[in-house]
Enzyme design. Sequence first.
Site, mmCIF file in Angstrom:
data_model
loop_
_atom_site.group_PDB
_atom_site.id
_atom_site.type_symbol
_atom_site.label_atom_id
_atom_site.label_comp_id
_atom_site.label_asym_id
_atom_site.label_seq_id
_atom_site.Cartn_x
_atom_site.Cartn_y
_atom_site.Cartn_z
ATOM 1 N N ASN A 148 0.807 -1.223 0.000
ATOM 2 C CA ASN A 148 0.000 0.000 0.000
ATOM 3 C C ASN A 148 0.836 1.268 0.000
ATOM 4 O OD1 ASN A 148 0.504 -1.227 2.658
ATOM 5 N ND2 ASN A 148 -0.406 0.639 3.477
ATOM 6 N N THR A 234 -25.484 -9.653 12.570
ATOM 7 C CA THR A 234 -26.457 -9.488 11.486
ATOM 8 C C THR A 234 -25.765 -9.029 10.208
ATOM 9 O OG1 THR A 234 -28.182 -8.955 13.068
ATOM 10 C CG2 THR A 234 -28.547 -8.213 10.811
ATOM 11 N N CYS A 320 1.033 9.789 11.676
ATOM 12 C CA CYS A 320 0.962 10.660 12.836
ATOM 13 C C CYS A 320 0.532 9.818 14.027
ATOM 14 C CB CYS A 320 -0.055 11.767 12.585
ATOM 15 S SG CYS A 320 -0.014 13.004 13.875
HETATM 16 N N1 PLP Z 1 -4.238 -3.948 4.315
HETATM 17 C C1 PLP Z 1 -3.791 -3.011 3.454
HETATM 18 C C2 PLP Z 1 -2.663 -3.347 2.550
HETATM 19 C C3 PLP Z 1 -4.386 -1.750 3.401
HETATM 20 O O1 PLP Z 1 -3.932 -0.830 2.556
HETATM 21 C C4 PLP Z 1 -5.462 -1.476 4.284
HETATM 22 C C5 PLP Z 1 -6.096 -0.139 4.312
HETATM 23 O O2 PLP Z 1 -5.449 0.880 4.268
HETATM 24 C C6 PLP Z 1 -5.896 -2.481 5.156
HETATM 25 C C7 PLP Z 1 -5.266 -3.693 5.141
HETATM 26 C C8 PLP Z 1 -7.035 -2.251 6.097
HETATM 27 O O3 PLP Z 1 -8.244 -2.400 5.414
HETATM 28 P P1 PLP Z 1 -9.598 -1.810 6.034
HETATM 29 O O4 PLP Z 1 -9.516 -0.327 5.909
HETATM 30 O O5 PLP Z 1 -10.679 -2.399 5.189
HETATM 31 O O6 PLP Z 1 -9.689 -2.275 7.435
#
Ligand code: PLP
Length: 374
Positions: A148, A234, A320
Site C-alpha cells: 500500500n 447481522t 501521525c
Molecule cells: N491492508 C492493506 C494493505 C491496506 O492498505 C489497508 C487499508 O489501508 C488495510 C489492510 C485495512 O483495510 P480496512 O480499511 O478495510 O480495514
Amino acid sequence: MQAYLDYAATTPMSPTSLEAFQKAAQVLGNASSVHRAGQHARELLEEGRVMLAESIGAHPLEVILNSGGTEGDNHVFWSVSRQFERGHIITSSIEHSAVLAPARFLEATGRFEVTYLQPDRYGRIFPEQVEEALREDTVMVSVMHANNEVGSVQDIRSIAEVCRARGALVHTDAVQSLGILPVDVHAWGVDFASFSAHKFYGPTGVGMLYVRRGLELTPHMMAGHQEKGFRGGTHNVSGVYAAGVAAREAVALQPETHTRLQQLKDRLQQGLASLENISFNHAPDSSPKVLSVTVHGADGEALLMNLDLESVYVSAGSACSAGTMQASHVLLALGLSEEDAKSSLRFSLGRGVTEAEIDFAIEGFKAAVSRSRF
Ligand code: PLP
C-alpha cells in the site's frame, strides 16, 4: 480544481455500486430470518457473495463476509493462535499494521516466534527468502500481494508453492490488488486472502476473507451463528450487495484500469522528476496505483500541508502517532534514512483521475516543494 490522489487510502463508491447500495438498503428483512422478507434479503446477500467470490476466483462457500481488511488479517492470526499451541510465523517488515499488529501480539504471548522478512530496496520479497526462513515448526506465512505504500507486487504464487510444499499455511493481504492487478486465489494457491470493498469503489466497512475450502477457521471475538459460525452478527445486506457489484465492475475494468493508471503514473513521475533532488521509491514494475517520492531536504509534514493548500490530496510517508510524525516502517525497511522517510509522499491513483488533475498536481507539487525545503 482539486486533485484527489489518495486512492490507496480509500476510493469513492462507483455510481453503479452506490445505486446497488440504495436498492438493497430499501429491502426490508434480516438475512437470517426465515420469513419471505428475510429470504429476499438473503437472496441479495448471496448474490453479493457470489459476485465477490467470482471476482477473486473463489467458490462462494470460501468467502467469509466481514468488515474489511483489518478484520480479515486479524482473523487469520487469531485463528492460527487458537489452532496451534505454539509455533513459528513468517511475515515481512513491510506489511500493513493490520498484519503487523496481530503478529506482534502473538509474539508477545511467548507461544509464537515471528520472522520479519526484509525487502530489497524496492519493497520486494522473494520466494527464496521465504524458503530459507521456513522451519519445521512454521505454522503460517503471511506476505501481502501489493504494497500500500510503495506498490511492490510479490510473486505470491511462488511464495505459496514453497510454503505448501513444507506444510505451512499461507495468507496474503490483497487489499490493494483487486481491480488493479489480476487476482485469482485458486491459481495463487493461498489458504487465506483478505480484501476490502472501500479499496475497489465499494462501501467502507465491508470486506471478505477467502478461506480455502476444507480449512477450518476459529471464530474471532464475534462468535455467532452467521458465516458458518466463523463470524457472527447481522449481515450487512446492502453493503455486501454493493460490494459485490463494485467487485464485478472492478474486475471487468481491471485491464483497462491498469493501462490507464500506468500512463497517468508515468506522466506524474515525469512531471515530478523535473524538480531537483527528488528520488522515487517504487520499483519500475510496481502497481500502477502507487507512486512514492522522496523530496530530499523537505519537511514531510510541511509538504503535505502545502499540498493541501494547493488542493492536492496525497499521503505522507509517515504516520501521525500521538501528535508526532513517525517515519513509515515500510520506507525504513527499504533502507531510507529516517529523515528521507519523513520527507516522502505517496501519490495513489484511481479510476476517476484525469490527465488534467495530474498536471494540476505537478504544478501544486512544485509550489509546495519550494515552500517546504529547509
Ligand atoms: N491492508 C492493506 C494493505 C491496506 O492498505 C489497508 C487499508 O489501508 C488495510 C489492510 C485495512 O483495510 P480496512 O480499511 O478495510 O480495514
